[in-house]
Design an enzyme around this catalytic site. Structure first.
Site, short mmCIF file in Angstrom:
data_model
loop_
_atom_site.label_atom_id
_atom_site.label_comp_id
_atom_site.label_asym_id
_atom_site.label_seq_id
_atom_site.Cartn_x
_atom_site.Cartn_y
_atom_site.Cartn_z
N GLU A 1 15.33 49.03 39.37
CA GLU A 1 16.65 48.41 39.45
C GLU A 1 16.53 46.89 39.34
OE1 GLU A 1 20.53 48.98 42.24
OE2 GLU A 1 18.61 48.75 43.28
N ARG B 1 13.94 51.07 43.29
CA ARG B 1 14.48 49.72 43.47
C ARG B 1 13.75 48.70 42.61
NH1 ARG B 1 17.91 52.39 44.53
NH2 ARG B 1 19.18 52.49 46.38
N SER C 1 1.46 39.48 30.75
CA SER C 1 0.50 40.57 30.83
C SER C 1 0.59 41.31 32.15
CB SER C 1 -0.92 40.02 30.66
OG SER C 1 -1.87 41.06 30.82
#
Length: 160
Positions: free
Chosen positions: A90, A87, A113
């Site tokens: 995603e 997820r 960073s």
């Protein structure tokens, strides 16, 4: 012993003692719980004083203590198969282009960073089910425009 074996040993000791990560990170202390757990799972290193505390807590040998202080080989195979980890990917795949556009508009041509970076995880009570709040803060690193001529910007910092 390989680093993966030390991780499994640490997890076995955690289970056997019924410890939570919250308990472990409060006993070791000294830095973010995310970094401590990451180190115990083999993705980060602990500085020597914290490696010593972890070794004492888990009853590790001197060699295992030193292993906690070594720079690890980081990362996992892609794409991840664990649903929670997937997820996160995603989120980046769907929202990443918008995040990129908004960061570049605000800061310029560069990156956030993941080394000079802070992260906090919080639980937020909610009537429809508790929510996870992740707060990430990373230093903006502008791209260096090497080979630039005099009068041409050296970095991708936002131009006024």
């Amino acid at each position: 012993m390989r680093r993966e074996e030390l991780t499994e040993k640490i997890l076995d000791i955690k289970r056997a003692n019924g410890w939570t990560w919250k308990h472990i990170t409060s006993e070791i202390g000294g830095m973010s719980p995310v970094l401590i757990v990451g180190a115990l799972l083999g993705q980060m290193k602990l500085v020597k004083p914290l490696a010593k505390k972890a070794a004492q807590l888990f009853g590790l040998s001197e060699a295992e203590e030193h292993m906690l202080n070594e720079v690890p080989y980081r990362g996992t195979p892609m794409p991840p198969t664990d649903p929670l980890l997937y997820r996160f990917y995603e989120l980046v795949m769907v929202n990443g282009p918008a995040w990129k556009a908004l960061i570049e508009e605000e800061f310029g041509d560069g990156i956030m960073s993941a080394i000079d970076f802070d992260m906090e995880i919080e639980r937020l009570p909610h009537a429809k089910g508790d929510r996870v709040r992740l707060t990430m803060s990373g230093k903006f690193l502008p791209y260096k425009y090497y080979g630039n001529e005099q009068g041409i910007a050296e970095t991708g910092l936002k131009e006024d």
